[in-house]
Design a protein around this motif. Structure first.
Motif, PDB file in Angstrom:
ATOM      1  N   TYR A 161       4.735 -50.233  -6.213  1.00 57.21           N
ATOM      2  CA  TYR A 161       4.676 -50.794  -4.468  1.00 57.21           C
ATOM      3  C   TYR A 161       3.880 -50.344  -3.665  1.00 57.21           C
ATOM      4  O   TYR A 161       4.082 -48.172  -4.213  1.00 57.21           O
ATOM      5  CB  TYR A 161       6.341 -50.751  -4.327  1.00 57.21           C
ATOM      6  CG  TYR A 161       6.925 -49.639  -3.909  1.00 57.21           C
ATOM      7  CD1 TYR A 161       7.463 -48.845  -4.802  1.00 57.21           C
ATOM      8  CD2 TYR A 161       7.083 -48.916  -2.882  1.00 57.21           C
ATOM      9  CE1 TYR A 161       7.702 -47.784  -5.446  1.00 57.21           C
ATOM     10  CE2 TYR A 161       7.279 -47.195  -2.468  1.00 57.21           C
ATOM     11  CZ  TYR A 161       8.077 -47.248  -3.863  1.00 57.21           C
ATOM     12  OH  TYR A 161       8.359 -45.308  -3.826  1.00 57.21           O
ATOM     13  N   VAL A 162       3.862 -50.162  -2.261  1.00 59.15           N
ATOM     14  CA  VAL A 162       2.989 -48.753  -1.361  1.00 59.15           C
ATOM     15  C   VAL A 162       4.007 -49.006  -0.170  1.00 59.15           C
ATOM     16  O   VAL A 162       4.593 -50.019   0.434  1.00 59.15           O
ATOM     17  CB  VAL A 162       1.243 -49.584  -0.722  1.00 59.15           C
ATOM     18  CG1 VAL A 162       0.395 -49.904  -2.381  1.00 59.15           C
ATOM     19  CG2 VAL A 162       1.507 -50.969  -0.166  1.00 59.15           C
ATOM     20  N   GLU A 163       3.507 -48.000   0.702  1.00 54.28           N
ATOM     21  CA  GLU A 163       3.934 -47.454   1.417  1.00 54.28           C
ATOM     22  C   GLU A 163       2.336 -47.734   2.919  1.00 54.28           C
ATOM     23  O   GLU A 163       2.052 -46.516   2.033  1.00 54.28           O
ATOM     24  CB  GLU A 163       4.941 -46.606   1.503  1.00 54.28           C
ATOM     25  CG  GLU A 163       6.675 -46.519   0.497  1.00 54.28           C
ATOM     26  CD  GLU A 163       7.475 -45.708   0.846  1.00 54.28           C
ATOM     27  OE1 GLU A 163       8.459 -46.259   0.402  1.00 54.28           O
ATOM     28  OE2 GLU A 163       7.356 -44.874   0.869  1.00 54.28           O
ATOM     29  N   ALA A 164       3.165 -48.004   3.587  1.00 51.62           N
ATOM     30  CA  ALA A 164       1.827 -48.143   4.857  1.00 51.62           C
ATOM     31  C   ALA A 164       2.563 -47.704   6.295  1.00 51.62           C
ATOM     32  O   ALA A 164       3.589 -47.858   6.631  1.00 51.62           O
ATOM     33  CB  ALA A 164       0.477 -49.366   4.701  1.00 51.62           C
ATOM     34  N   LYS A 165       1.367 -46.214   6.830  1.00 47.06           N
ATOM     35  CA  LYS A 165       2.355 -45.815   7.659  1.00 47.06           C
ATOM     36  C   LYS A 165       1.067 -45.407   8.425  1.00 47.06           C
ATOM     37  O   LYS A 165       0.332 -45.273   8.320  1.00 47.06           O
ATOM     38  CB  LYS A 165       2.835 -44.604   7.227  1.00 47.06           C
ATOM     39  CG  LYS A 165       4.105 -43.763   8.368  1.00 47.06           C
ATOM     40  CD  LYS A 165       4.266 -43.366   7.905  1.00 47.06           C
ATOM     41  CE  LYS A 165       3.846 -42.308   6.690  1.00 47.06           C
ATOM     42  NZ  LYS A 165       4.118 -40.843   6.571  1.00 47.06           N
ATOM     43  N   THR A 166       1.145 -46.781   9.813  1.00 46.89           N
ATOM     44  CA  THR A 166      -0.068 -45.891  10.512  1.00 46.89           C
ATOM     45  C   THR A 166      -0.680 -44.969  10.906  1.00 46.89           C
ATOM     46  O   THR A 166       0.444 -43.742  11.783  1.00 46.89           O
ATOM     47  CB  THR A 166      -0.193 -46.586  12.172  1.00 46.89           C
ATOM     48  OG1 THR A 166       0.212 -48.688  11.470  1.00 46.89           O
ATOM     49  CG2 THR A 166      -1.060 -46.299  13.089  1.00 46.89           C
ATOM     50  N   HIS A 167      -1.142 -43.785  11.023  1.00 47.46           N
ATOM     51  CA  HIS A 167      -1.981 -42.758  11.026  1.00 47.46           C
ATOM     52  C   HIS A 167      -2.075 -42.333  12.104  1.00 47.46           C
ATOM     53  O   HIS A 167      -1.803 -41.242  13.319  1.00 47.46           O
ATOM     54  CB  HIS A 167      -2.134 -42.556  10.315  1.00 47.46           C
ATOM     55  CG  HIS A 167      -3.176 -40.843  10.760  1.00 47.46           C
ATOM     56  ND1 HIS A 167      -4.041 -40.477  11.635  1.00 47.46           N
ATOM     57  CD2 HIS A 167      -2.063 -39.802   9.840  1.00 47.46           C
ATOM     58  CE1 HIS A 167      -4.652 -38.988  11.022  1.00 47.46           C
ATOM     59  NE2 HIS A 167      -3.617 -38.645  10.958  1.00 47.46           N
ATOM     60  N   SER A 168      -3.473 -43.586  13.142  1.00 44.73           N
ATOM     61  CA  SER A 168      -3.301 -43.264  14.017  1.00 44.73           C
ATOM     62  C   SER A 168      -4.528 -44.729  14.720  1.00 44.73           C
ATOM     63  O   SER A 168      -4.572 -45.093  13.821  1.00 44.73           O
ATOM     64  CB  SER A 168      -5.257 -42.667  14.202  1.00 44.73           C
ATOM     65  OG  SER A 168      -5.519 -42.731  13.886  1.00 44.73           O
TER      66      SER A 168
END
Ligand SMILES: *[C@@H]1O[C@H](CO)[C@@H](O)[C@H](O)[C@H]1NC(C)=O
Ligand SMILES: *[C@@H]1O[C@H](CO)[C@@H](O)[C@H](O)[C@H]1NC(C)=O
Ligand SMILES: *[C@@H]1O[C@H](CO)[C@@H](O)[C@H](O)[C@H]1NC(C)=O
Length: 187
Positions: A161-168
């Protein structure tokens, strides 16, 4: 001829030849495919650059949203992408690969994207290997989890799985930089 006889007849052919050359289904030795006996777990971290406007756009609209539906969720919008993947959050940091694929706005009530993409890596022993993602990306959620559904090269038999997190996110240009943490089992 009794069917069990036929069964053993076929079984003997299969075991003699590994059935690799004979037809439909075989049971190859995993070592012959270069697969090590134990799977390993890898964690990759990189930044995904979604540039949706300007002359260098890498995520380009190919289907507009459907105006009769909720316009705040852009329902129906599809973009095709060839986004840079870099080791650090800056676009100028080391390029480790690209994300080729598309996303579609697939919810009438929230900004939820259907993500379909291949991470194509270009560094070192990962050069040319890919990881395939198919999942739901609730774009306004802090951490979005999506399945790794397969891979190629180093990542044959991948799952994870991936975890995606908005950085900017720059509201003016629409450019988003998203941190991806990929947890993947492979050989
Ligand atoms: C596009 O890329 C070129 C070369 O890297 C750069 O000089 C230019 O500023 C970029 N343009 C935009 C709109 O980001
Ligand atoms: C449209 O989407 C917004 C969120 O982006 C939501 O608050 C609103 O309830 C939606 N409207 C309808 C009619 O679904
Ligand atoms: C990756 O592979 C391609 C094609 O085989 C090759 O042209 C390129 O130089 C390789 N890049 C690196 C960083 O090894």
């Amino acid at each position: 001829m009794p069917t069990y006889f036929l069964f053993f007849f076929f079984l003997s052919i299969v075991s003699l030849t590994s059935a690799e050359g004979t037809g439909f289904v075989g049971s190859p030795n995993p070592k012959l495919l270069g697969l090590k006996s134990k799977e390993k777990l890898s964690h990759l971290r990189f930044y995904w650059h979604d540039m949706v406007s300007g002359s260098n756009a890498t995520a380009v609209e190919i289907v507009p949203s459907v105006p009769e539906y909720n316009t705040t969720t852009s329902f129906g919008l599809v973009r095709i992408l060839d986004n840079a993947l870099t080791s650090g959050p800056e676009l100028s940091s080391k390029l480790v690969g690209r994300a080729e694929g598309l996303y579609a706005s697939a919810s009438q009530t929230q900004l939820n994207l259907l993500m379909v993409m291949n991470f194509v890596f270009t560094q070192g022993k990962y050069n040319g290997s890919t990881i395939a993602i198919l999942g739901r990306n609730g774009a306004l959620t802090k951490v979005r989890e999506m399945p790794v559904i397969g891979g190629s090269g180093v990542f044959r038999f991948a799952r994870g799985y991936v975890e995606a997190k908005t950085h900017s996110y720059d509201p003016k240009s629409g450019h988003a930089t998203v941190e991806y943490n990929v947890y993947v089992f492979h050989y």
